[in-house]
Design a protein around this motif. Sequence first.
Motif, PDB file in Angstrom:
ATOM      1  N   ILE A 153     -26.330 -18.630   1.435  1.00 53.78           N
ATOM      2  CA  ILE A 153     -24.990 -18.236   0.988  1.00 53.78           C
ATOM      3  C   ILE A 153     -24.944 -18.159  -0.553  1.00 53.78           C
ATOM      4  O   ILE A 153     -24.077 -17.510  -1.121  1.00 53.78           O
ATOM      5  N   PHE A 154     -25.886 -18.861  -1.210  1.00 54.46           N
ATOM      6  CA  PHE A 154     -25.922 -18.851  -2.678  1.00 54.46           C
ATOM      7  C   PHE A 154     -26.910 -17.817  -3.224  1.00 54.46           C
ATOM      8  O   PHE A 154     -27.232 -17.823  -4.411  1.00 54.46           O
ATOM      9  N   GLU A 155     -27.423 -16.934  -2.359  1.00 57.85           N
ATOM     10  CA  GLU A 155     -28.311 -15.854  -2.815  1.00 57.85           C
ATOM     11  C   GLU A 155     -27.439 -14.617  -3.104  1.00 57.85           C
ATOM     12  O   GLU A 155     -26.248 -14.615  -2.839  1.00 57.85           O
ATOM     13  N   GLY A 156     -28.068 -13.565  -3.611  1.00 54.85           N
ATOM     14  CA  GLY A 156     -27.333 -12.312  -3.845  1.00 54.85           C
ATOM     15  C   GLY A 156     -26.665 -12.278  -5.206  1.00 54.85           C
ATOM     16  O   GLY A 156     -26.761 -13.230  -5.987  1.00 54.85           O
ATOM     17  N   HIS A 197     -35.260 -23.057  -7.182  1.00 55.43           N
ATOM     18  CA  HIS A 197     -34.350 -22.197  -7.965  1.00 55.43           C
ATOM     19  C   HIS A 197     -34.210 -22.720  -9.397  1.00 55.43           C
ATOM     20  O   HIS A 197     -33.374 -23.593  -9.658  1.00 55.43           O
ATOM     21  N   PRO A 198     -34.989 -22.140 -10.345  1.00 56.73           N
ATOM     22  CA  PRO A 198     -34.912 -22.633 -11.726  1.00 56.73           C
ATOM     23  C   PRO A 198     -33.534 -22.458 -12.371  1.00 56.73           C
ATOM     24  O   PRO A 198     -33.138 -23.273 -13.205  1.00 56.73           O
ATOM     25  N   LEU A 225     -22.676 -26.495  -6.845  1.00 58.72           N
ATOM     26  CA  LEU A 225     -23.760 -25.521  -7.090  1.00 58.72           C
ATOM     27  C   LEU A 225     -23.511 -24.929  -8.458  1.00 58.72           C
ATOM     28  O   LEU A 225     -22.447 -24.334  -8.693  1.00 58.72           O
ATOM     29  N   HIS A 226     -24.441 -25.117  -9.380  1.00 57.70           N
ATOM     30  CA  HIS A 226     -24.340 -24.532 -10.723  1.00 57.70           C
ATOM     31  C   HIS A 226     -25.213 -23.291 -10.764  1.00 57.70           C
ATOM     32  O   HIS A 226     -26.425 -23.375 -10.518  1.00 57.70           O
ATOM     33  N   ASP A 227     -24.596 -22.151 -11.082  1.00 59.41           N
ATOM     34  CA  ASP A 227     -25.335 -20.890 -11.199  1.00 59.41           C
ATOM     35  C   ASP A 227     -25.395 -20.550 -12.689  1.00 59.41           C
ATOM     36  O   ASP A 227     -24.525 -19.852 -13.220  1.00 59.41           O
ATOM     37  N   PHE A 228     -26.417 -21.098 -13.355  1.00 64.14           N
ATOM     38  CA  PHE A 228     -26.472 -21.012 -14.823  1.00 64.14           C
ATOM     39  C   PHE A 228     -26.542 -19.580 -15.339  1.00 64.14           C
ATOM     40  O   PHE A 228     -26.136 -19.304 -16.466  1.00 64.14           O
ATOM     41  N   ALA A 229     -27.074 -18.657 -14.527  1.00 64.10           N
ATOM     42  CA  ALA A 229     -27.224 -17.264 -14.979  1.00 64.10           C
ATOM     43  C   ALA A 229     -25.970 -16.424 -14.687  1.00 64.10           C
ATOM     44  O   ALA A 229     -25.920 -15.243 -15.022  1.00 64.10           O
ATOM     45  N   HIS A 230     -24.968 -17.030 -14.062  1.00 63.39           N
ATOM     46  CA  HIS A 230     -23.731 -16.314 -13.724  1.00 63.39           C
ATOM     47  C   HIS A 230     -23.029 -15.897 -15.030  1.00 63.39           C
ATOM     48  O   HIS A 230     -22.873 -16.725 -15.935  1.00 63.39           O
ATOM     49  N   PRO A 231     -22.555 -14.638 -15.138  1.00 59.04           N
ATOM     50  CA  PRO A 231     -21.926 -14.207 -16.395  1.00 59.04           C
ATOM     51  C   PRO A 231     -20.679 -15.022 -16.758  1.00 59.04           C
ATOM     52  O   PRO A 231     -20.300 -15.077 -17.932  1.00 59.04           O
ATOM     53  N   LEU A 232     -20.038 -15.674 -15.763  1.00 57.41           N
ATOM     54  CA  LEU A 232     -18.836 -16.465 -16.065  1.00 57.41           C
ATOM     55  C   LEU A 232     -19.156 -17.950 -16.280  1.00 57.41           C
ATOM     56  O   LEU A 232     -18.246 -18.740 -16.517  1.00 57.41           O
ATOM     57  N   TYR A 233     -20.458 -18.321 -16.191  1.00 57.77           N
ATOM     58  CA  TYR A 233     -20.771 -19.762 -16.275  1.00 57.77           C
ATOM     59  C   TYR A 233     -20.267 -20.370 -17.582  1.00 57.77           C
ATOM     60  O   TYR A 233     -19.761 -21.489 -17.615  1.00 57.77           O
ATOM     61  N   THR A 234     -20.384 -19.604 -18.688  1.00 57.05           N
ATOM     62  CA  THR A 234     -20.053 -20.172 -20.002  1.00 57.05           C
ATOM     63  C   THR A 234     -18.618 -19.864 -20.440  1.00 57.05           C
ATOM     64  O   THR A 234     -18.238 -20.219 -21.555  1.00 57.05           O
TER      65      THR A 234
END
Length: 249
Positions: A153-156, A197-198, A225-234
Amino acid sequence: MGSLELRVKYGIWSRPNYAYGVCNAALLARRLGVPGISVIEFGVAGGRGLLALEDIAARVSRNLGVRIDVVGFDSGQGMPPPADYRDLAHVRDTGYYQMDHDKLRARLAGAELVLGNVNETVPAWLAREKMLPVGFVSFDLDYYSSTMQAFRIFEGPSAWRLPRVYCYFDDLVWPEFACHNEYIGELCAIKDFNSQHPDRKICPINMFRYMRIHDERWNEQIYVLHDFAHPLYTKNVMPTGDLYREIPL
Ligand SMILES: C[S@@+](CC[C@H](N)C(=O)[O-])C[C@H]1O[C@@H](n2cnc3c(N)ncnc32)[C@H](O)[C@@H]1O
């Protein structure tokens, strides 16, 4: 009884863990400018949890003005056969937790019930690309292998989830004979997901229980779940005028 925020703060719900996750996911969505979220229960069994999730989502949605879609995933036929020792065959077995489909569907107000092995249903559900971003997930599939499959569910693309997704893991404790640890069950799945998942990590909220009024068992079962590469993470999600912007003399 009381405002939504007060009820979440004091945990005045039949499932305070679900209320915490749904409310915080909706608040996060609002601060990010995301108009709606999906909240998911993996492992539905008889359906008590899904009904509770539906009720919480409706109240949070009304209060915060965020659309919330509720989804439950289950085999519909109880537990599949355990794949290996990591599936806790010493305390679980094939066919545990049967569902009465008709009875449950008759009680649901609008939640989507996705039946079948998560191995197949999660990729198929994602492939429709019609869902609102995932904001909260309850993992209650008991097995290591099922939880690993559900983590798809956290892929894509990042648009399919919030940059931080609130999670609840039911199977970190009990039954006592399970003797839970990071080499079996859900704890093992979290460890393996993180090592694979790095740029995505599932972590507890450090010292979470010190932020709660009541110290309860579920406080140790909330992860994010932290998605560090997500454009809204920061993107800064603190309100203007909040306490942390000034440190006057
Ligand atoms: C403990 S029960 C869930 C209880 C429910 N969350 C509640 O609060 O009432 C675990 C459920 O996980 C489901 N399950 C386990 N592995 C699965 C898999 N691979 N695919 C689909 N469902 C699975 C079983 O069918 C079972 O109903």
